[in-house]
Design a protein around this motif. Structure first.
Motif, short mmCIF file in Angstrom:
data_model
loop_
_atom_site.label_atom_id
_atom_site.label_comp_id
_atom_site.label_asym_id
_atom_site.label_seq_id
_atom_site.Cartn_x
_atom_site.Cartn_y
_atom_site.Cartn_z
N THR A 103 2.85 -1.46 -14.18
CA THR A 103 1.35 -1.63 -13.84
C THR A 103 0.93 -1.96 -15.32
O THR A 103 1.15 -1.66 -16.25
N VAL A 104 -0.40 -2.68 -15.26
CA VAL A 104 -1.41 -2.95 -16.24
C VAL A 104 -2.54 -2.13 -16.14
O VAL A 104 -3.09 -2.63 -15.04
N VAL A 105 -3.18 -1.45 -16.70
CA VAL A 105 -4.29 -0.48 -16.74
C VAL A 105 -5.20 -0.84 -17.73
O VAL A 105 -5.00 -0.96 -18.65
N GLU A 106 -6.40 -0.69 -17.19
CA GLU A 106 -7.53 -0.84 -18.09
C GLU A 106 -8.41 0.31 -17.90
O GLU A 106 -8.71 0.98 -17.11
N ARG A 107 -8.65 0.95 -19.35
CA ARG A 107 -9.08 2.35 -19.33
C ARG A 107 -10.85 2.07 -19.09
O ARG A 107 -11.40 1.13 -19.57
N TYR A 140 -8.70 1.40 -13.79
CA TYR A 140 -8.03 0.63 -12.50
C TYR A 140 -7.03 -0.22 -12.96
O TYR A 140 -6.91 -0.46 -14.09
N LEU A 141 -6.36 -0.69 -12.17
CA LEU A 141 -4.94 -1.42 -12.40
C LEU A 141 -5.33 -3.16 -12.29
O LEU A 141 -5.79 -3.35 -11.23
N TYR A 154 -10.89 -0.22 -4.37
CA TYR A 154 -12.37 -0.27 -4.68
C TYR A 154 -13.24 -1.26 -5.06
O TYR A 154 -12.57 -1.81 -6.40
N ASP A 155 -14.09 -2.02 -4.40
CA ASP A 155 -14.71 -3.33 -5.25
C ASP A 155 -13.61 -4.27 -5.59
O ASP A 155 -13.96 -4.64 -6.68
N GLY A 156 -12.60 -4.44 -4.67
CA GLY A 156 -11.57 -5.54 -5.47
C GLY A 156 -10.62 -5.01 -6.51
O GLY A 156 -9.74 -5.82 -6.97
N LYS A 157 -10.83 -3.92 -7.04
CA LYS A 157 -10.06 -3.19 -8.07
C LYS A 157 -8.97 -2.13 -7.27
O LYS A 157 -9.13 -1.47 -6.56
N ILE A 158 -7.87 -2.34 -7.91
CA ILE A 158 -6.65 -1.35 -7.46
C ILE A 158 -6.84 -0.05 -7.94
O ILE A 158 -6.91 0.08 -9.08
N VAL A 159 -6.86 1.04 -7.21
CA VAL A 159 -7.03 2.35 -7.75
C VAL A 159 -6.16 3.47 -7.32
O VAL A 159 -6.39 4.65 -7.39
N PHE A 160 -5.20 2.94 -6.40
CA PHE A 160 -4.35 3.95 -5.66
C PHE A 160 -2.97 3.23 -5.41
O PHE A 160 -3.07 2.29 -4.51
#
Length: 192
Positions: A103-107, A140-141, A154-160
């Motif tokens: 995964t690529v994550v944004e803090r 989010y990823l 959530y809102d088009g963002k991968i969260v789980f």
């Protein structure tokens, strides 16, 4: 027989995870040194400050031991900072990570502390009832490999997400009375 689950207790919201696991009938080990990882069946990496936890994981080579256990299919669940630490790539950061999830994550992707929020998520893997999710300076990823299953957005963002024996959430399931996420993780321990 009780499951023996470790909760990384270096920094962050480990007490809340411990309480949930105990309510679900687990024996909980607060992991503060590498030897605490011996004999556990699963590990939770809680929310907190990912750069601080990353630095502490380098002491006593604890991070290397966690990588080894993850590579040997021990279930590991990262929440918030834990999601960041499990990822292979952190956007705009050279901080330490465990490099386990594809995964690529944004803090701090949803903003600063004041932008923290709660919402109901649809998580089909947990049933029809929406899951109340608490996001605090959440990541989010941005990207996931094809082998990573998306459990919620959530809102088009991968969260789980789940990748085999690895589970990661951008939110804090330990802060609500709904224990389905922790039970899902315990079911993963049963599978392995």
């Amino acid at each position: 027989m009780k499951k023996r689950v470790g909760v990384l207790a270096l920094q962050g919201a480990f007490r809340e995870h411990r309480q949930v696991l105990e309510q679900l009938g687990c024996e909980v080990v607060e992991v503060r040194k590498t030897s605490d990882l011996d004999g556990i069946q699963g590990l939770i990496i809680p929310g907190g400050e990912s750069t601080t936890i990353g630095k502490l994981l380098r002491i006593d080579e604890m991070g290397e031991k966690i990588k080894e256990l993850g590579a040997k299919d021990m279930p590991i669940f990262g929440t918030c900072a834990g999601m960041i630490l499990l990822s292979k790539t952190i956007v705009n950061s050279e901080q330490y990570c465990l490099n386990l999830m594809d995964t690529v994550v944004e803090r701090n992707a949803f903003g600063r502390q004041v932008a923290s929020f709660e919402t109901d998520l649809s998580v089909p893997a947990l049933g029809h009832k929406p899951l109340r999710a608490v996001f605090i300076r959440a990541p989010y990823l941005r990207e996931v490999a094809p082998n990573v299953g998306i459990l919620a957005e959530y809102d088009g963002k991968i969260v789980f997400v789940r990748q085999g024996n690895l589970l990661a959430s951008a939110f804090h399931p330990e802060l609500t009375p709904d224990h389905r996420v922790h039970q899902y993780f315990l079911n993963m321990i049963d599978e392995h």
